[in-house]
Design an enzyme around this catalytic site. Sequence first.
Site, PDB file in Angstrom:
ATOM      1  N   LYS A  53      -0.425   1.064  -5.083  1.00  0.00           N
ATOM      2  CA  LYS A  53      -0.433  -0.042  -6.049  1.00  0.00           C
ATOM      3  C   LYS A  53      -1.669   0.047  -6.932  1.00  0.00           C
ATOM      4  CE  LYS A  53      -2.623  -2.853  -2.513  1.00  0.00           C
ATOM      5  NZ  LYS A  53      -2.365  -3.629  -1.308  1.00  0.00           N
ATOM      6  N   TYR A 101     -30.373  -8.480 -22.665  1.00  0.00           N
ATOM      7  CA  TYR A 101     -29.997  -9.874 -22.925  1.00  0.00           C
ATOM      8  C   TYR A 101     -30.619 -10.817 -21.899  1.00  0.00           C
ATOM      9  CZ  TYR A 101     -26.242  -8.112 -25.962  1.00  0.00           C
ATOM     10  OH  TYR A 101     -25.535  -7.503 -26.945  1.00  0.00           O
TER      11      TYR A 101
HETATM   12  C1  LIG Z   1      -2.728  -3.072  -0.224  1.00  0.00           C
HETATM   13  C2  LIG Z   1      -1.911  -3.187   0.990  1.00  0.00           C
HETATM   14  C3  LIG Z   1      -2.030  -2.243   2.040  1.00  0.00           C
HETATM   15  C4  LIG Z   1      -3.075  -1.153   2.049  1.00  0.00           C
HETATM   16  O1  LIG Z   1      -4.302  -1.684   2.492  1.00  0.00           O
HETATM   17  P1  LIG Z   1      -5.609  -0.800   2.669  1.00  0.00           P
HETATM   18  O2  LIG Z   1      -6.552  -1.728   3.326  1.00  0.00           O
HETATM   19  O3  LIG Z   1      -6.056  -0.397   1.304  1.00  0.00           O
HETATM   20  O4  LIG Z   1      -5.242   0.361   3.520  1.00  0.00           O
HETATM   21  C5  LIG Z   1      -1.161  -2.348   3.097  1.00  0.00           C
HETATM   22  N1  LIG Z   1      -0.229  -3.324   3.140  1.00  0.00           N
HETATM   23  C6  LIG Z   1      -0.101  -4.247   2.172  1.00  0.00           C
HETATM   24  C7  LIG Z   1       0.942  -5.297   2.299  1.00  0.00           C
HETATM   25  C8  LIG Z   1      -0.945  -4.223   1.082  1.00  0.00           C
HETATM   26  O5  LIG Z   1      -0.819  -5.162   0.126  1.00  0.00           O
END
Ligand SMILES: *Cc1c(COP(=O)(O)O)cnc(C)c1O
Length: 401
Positions: free
Chosen positions: A39, A271
């Site tokens: 993702k 800044y």
């Molecule tokens: C993002 C996600 C993962 C992966 O998690 P990591 O901690 O990056 O390994 C697994 N399951 C779900 C449902 C997620 O949203």
Amino acid sequence: MKPHVNRCWAQIDLAALERNLRRIRATLPAHMRYVAVVKADAYGHGLHHAAARMMHSGADLFAVANVAEAAQLRELGPGWPILVLSPLLLEEDPLLAELDLAATISSAQEIARFDAVGRAAGRRLKVHLKIDTGMGRLGVWHTDAHALYAQITAAPHLELAGIYTHFASPDEDAAFTAEQRHCFLDALSRCEALGLRLDQSLFIHADNSAGLGTLPEGGRPFNAVRIGLLQFGIQPAPHALLTQVHTEPVFSFHTRIGLVKELPAGTTISYGRTHRLARDTRVAILCAGYGDGIPRALSNRGQVLVGGHRCPILGRVTMDQTILDVSALPAVACGDEAVLIGTQPTPNTAQPSSEPAATSPAPLAQIDIGEFSRWADTIPWEILCSITKRVPRLYQSPLGI
Ligand SMILES: *Cc1c(COP(=O)(O)O)cnc(C)c1O
């Protein structure tokens, strides 16, 4: 001359990604399948390149957040199973059939919606039933899971392809994680009483990167893991129980020095004038700022590698520039590379030329993403998602090498 020169870039080591995936797999029981979580543009690494490499490295299924990401991934390979983790909006439902995706089910309404999509398409759609065991986010509450299971099996145009849950604190709370696992297993037993068979025909999954450290011996009835962060070579927590898996960072973050100058003691920097020079200082202006993903929280706090030295950030990080104290580096010049996340050879480590053969690798100065994240009071996941579009991802190790 090239039309443009990289001023700030991320380097992505796909060979390291492949090695990480294979090493993680090697530590898992043989029946355990690998769900590659890609993702958010594969955690900022670039979905196409990362997923293409993982297709050759032992991934069994890909998980994405939404149908737009799934559509991008589908371009790479028609046959690959894809699980959509987030709920769909109504208008997105038809894409499940068009793109051949597996949806996550948390409610009876979703069963009705997706069954209707399957009916319209004239086939069964794959779905994964998600059970909420204490995350308080997606999934049906665990005490009601068996009712949804029964509805899915009764839906003529749905095929149950998986059942899963998600842990809230696998990296910090082993007791609560065990409780969640227990609730999940209880829910599975109630489904078994209604005909569920816990075998390899279903993906039965709970563990993300941090969860791996709490996986019971042998794993069963779990037969899949969902790995995100760890495959990119990043430990989910400094004390995670994963030290047996050696992974390497895939991502590094680089920029260059645009200007070097000397400023007199007493000058205020950037800044808001939040830093005043205590002595005459050589400063370097980096070609990157928060417009590239250097968090503004690193103002007066973070460090950057130049010439193998850690140089402190002075004053506020700005949109396009960040100012460093490079007083320790007399030879620093416009164009020199600076490493925001990654490694650089330390200075004065050149081997005597008389013994070129027995060279031990030069010691490396390192800023890892964990340290970088702590400067910004955040986590590596958020840092990876905050590197902006302005930053090109450059790929080492093209496919097949
Ligand atoms: C993002 C996600 C993962 C992966 O998690 P990591 O901690 O990056 O390994 C697994 N399951 C779900 C449902 C997620 O949203």
